[in-house]
Write an enzyme that holds these catalytic residues in place. Structure first.
Site, PDB file in Angstrom:
ATOM      1  CD  GLU A   1      -4.621  -8.047   2.019  1.00  0.00           C
ATOM      2  OE1 GLU A   1      -5.461  -7.382   2.643  1.00  0.00           O
ATOM      3  OE2 GLU A   1      -3.409  -7.745   1.994  1.00  0.00           O
TER       4      GLU A   1
ATOM      5  CD  GLU B   1      -2.696  -1.316   2.508  1.00  0.00           C
ATOM      6  OE1 GLU B   1      -2.526  -0.485   3.413  1.00  0.00           O
ATOM      7  OE2 GLU B   1      -3.553  -2.209   2.554  1.00  0.00           O
TER       8      GLU B   1
HETATM    9  C1  GLA Z   1      -4.814  -4.598   4.476  1.00  0.00           C
HETATM   10  C2  GLA Z   1      -3.574  -5.366   4.845  1.00  0.00           C
HETATM   11  C3  GLA Z   1      -3.918  -6.649   5.530  1.00  0.00           C
HETATM   12  C4  GLA Z   1      -4.984  -6.466   6.572  1.00  0.00           C
HETATM   13  C5  GLA Z   1      -6.170  -5.848   5.949  1.00  0.00           C
HETATM   14  C6  GLA Z   1      -7.259  -5.756   6.977  1.00  0.00           C
HETATM   15  O1  GLA Z   1      -5.430  -5.066   3.365  1.00  0.00           O
HETATM   16  O2  GLA Z   1      -2.765  -5.669   3.742  1.00  0.00           O
HETATM   17  O3  GLA Z   1      -2.783  -7.134   6.155  1.00  0.00           O
HETATM   18  O4  GLA Z   1      -4.521  -5.680   7.624  1.00  0.00           O
HETATM   19  O5  GLA Z   1      -5.801  -4.581   5.478  1.00  0.00           O
HETATM   20  O6  GLA Z   1      -7.358  -6.886   7.774  1.00  0.00           O
END
Ligand code: GLA
Length: 362
Positions: A265, A158
């Site tokens: 994710e 990020e």
């Molecule tokens: C982001 C992070 C993850 C996690 C999510 C929320 O996407 O990359 O590690 O913290 O937020 O759980």
């Protein structure tokens, strides 16, 4: 009379055929349906793998693990001269014992950082040299410990700003090091484990403005010869987005750089993504209605169809949490608003969306 008996026998036979079919269907897990496509992973805590029911579900359905929090810099490296390995080690040991692969997550992020990281003993921000040295020590130690056991790492997480008019996020990493910390993180990880597959990982990558900025960063890294191998599309999605066109455009654009794409994710929230829209409004009911369930089911079917179509560039799909029993979205962005974003319900049973995801010619 004979007719009646025959009819009864026929029904009995039919029932056992249906039962057999159902049994052989449920004998397969997600990973089996997708064995000719890509590994199917799940984010876990050390607690999840100790729970028998959840551990059984993991082993039945998934063939890849991502530690949800255990390897983030704050939890794993709480003090400059102290690492906390217990939870991360437990997850890697569980994966090793059971033959699952592990994606490491993550090595450099602006959130969940330990308090010592950016400051010296005088309380002031450290210099670029000091911070890069700390980053190198951290990455070298962590990657080395799991060398040969972790096949891929989210190296930088990020780094793009939330403001679409800006490029890189104005984090302390950026304020102290400028954009160099990104390339350096990849170099340190590659040096520590030359075989590990290294990823840049981000969210909302399907939105045009974000896609373009992520692409700009990736291209810069690739052109400069930085050892980056892939890009993680986090896929914290909702029943309203992304559109099929946006998702396809993102996969095509990122992979055009010769990078592998992983969905890292995945969850599909029943609420819209924007923080203010997700908060419960007065008078609004907070229920997982059949209508929302249907929308979610269709969305899951749609995105997995696209994943299958792009199996040549997609090298993994990971869900963020196991079931609706516990999801990070229960507390994000507002605490205590229950969400139902996954393929298994609160009793760990397969939801309708599960059957849509596996409903294809293998
Ligand atoms: C982001 C992070 C993850 C996690 C999510 C929320 O996407 O990359 O590690 O913290 O937020 O759980």
């Amino acid at each position: 009379m004979l007719k009646k008996q025959l009819c009864f026998l026929l029904i009995l036979q039919l029932c056992s055929v249906i039962q057999l079919k159902a049994q052989s269907k449920s004998a397969q897990g997600l990973k089996d349906y997708y064995k000719n496509y890509f590994p199917i992973g799940v984010a876990v805590s050390a607690h999840d793998i100790k729970d028998t029911a959840e551990a059984n579900l993991i082993l039945h359905e998934f063939n890849s693990l991502t530690p949800e929090n255990a390897m983030k810099m704050g939890p794993i490296h709480p003090e400059e001269n102290r690492y906390y390995w217990k939870d991360a080690d437990a997850i890697v040991a569980f994966a090793q014992t059971n033959g699952l692969r592990v994606r490491g997550h993550n090595l450099c992020w602006h959130e969940q950082t330990p308090p010592w990281l950016f400051k010296g003993t005088d309380g002031k921000l450290v210099t670029k040299d000091v911070l890069l040295k700390r980053l190198k020590d951290h990455i070298t130690t962590v990657v080395n410990r799991y060398k040969g056991k972790i096949y891929a790492w989210d190296v930088v997480n990020e780094a793009i700003d939330d403001d679409s008019t800006k490029f890189l996020r104005n984090s302390l990493w950026y304020q102290i090091c400028g954009e160099d910390f990104i390339a350096k993180a990849f170099e340190y990880a590659h040096e520590a484990d030359p075989k590990a597959v290294l990823f840049y990982n981000d969210y909302n990558t399907e939105r045009t403005e974000k896609r373009e900025r992520v692409y700009r960063l990736l291209k810069k890294l690739v052109d400069a010869g930085v050892p980056i191998n892939g890009v993680g599309i986090q896929a914290h999605w909702s029943i309203d987005e992304p559109s099929q066109q946006d998702l396809i455009a993102t996969i095509k654009k990122f992979s055009s750089l010769g990078l592998k794409v992983q969905v890292t994710e995945l969850d599909i929230s029943i609420y819209p993504w924007e923080k203010n829209k997700r908060a419960l409004r007065p008078g609004e009911k907070d229920a997982y209605t059949p209508e929302l369930e249907k929308k979610q089911d269709e969305r899951y079917a749609e995105v997995f169809k696209i994943f299958r179509e792009y199996k040549n560039v997609i090298s993994g799909v990971t869900f963020w949490n196991i079931s609706d029993k516990r999801t990070w979205l229960d507390d994000y962005p507002v605490a205590g608003r229950k969400n139902y974003p996954l393929l298994f319900d609160q009793q760990l049973q397969r939801k309708k969306a599960y059957w849509s995801v596996v409903d294809f010619k293998q």
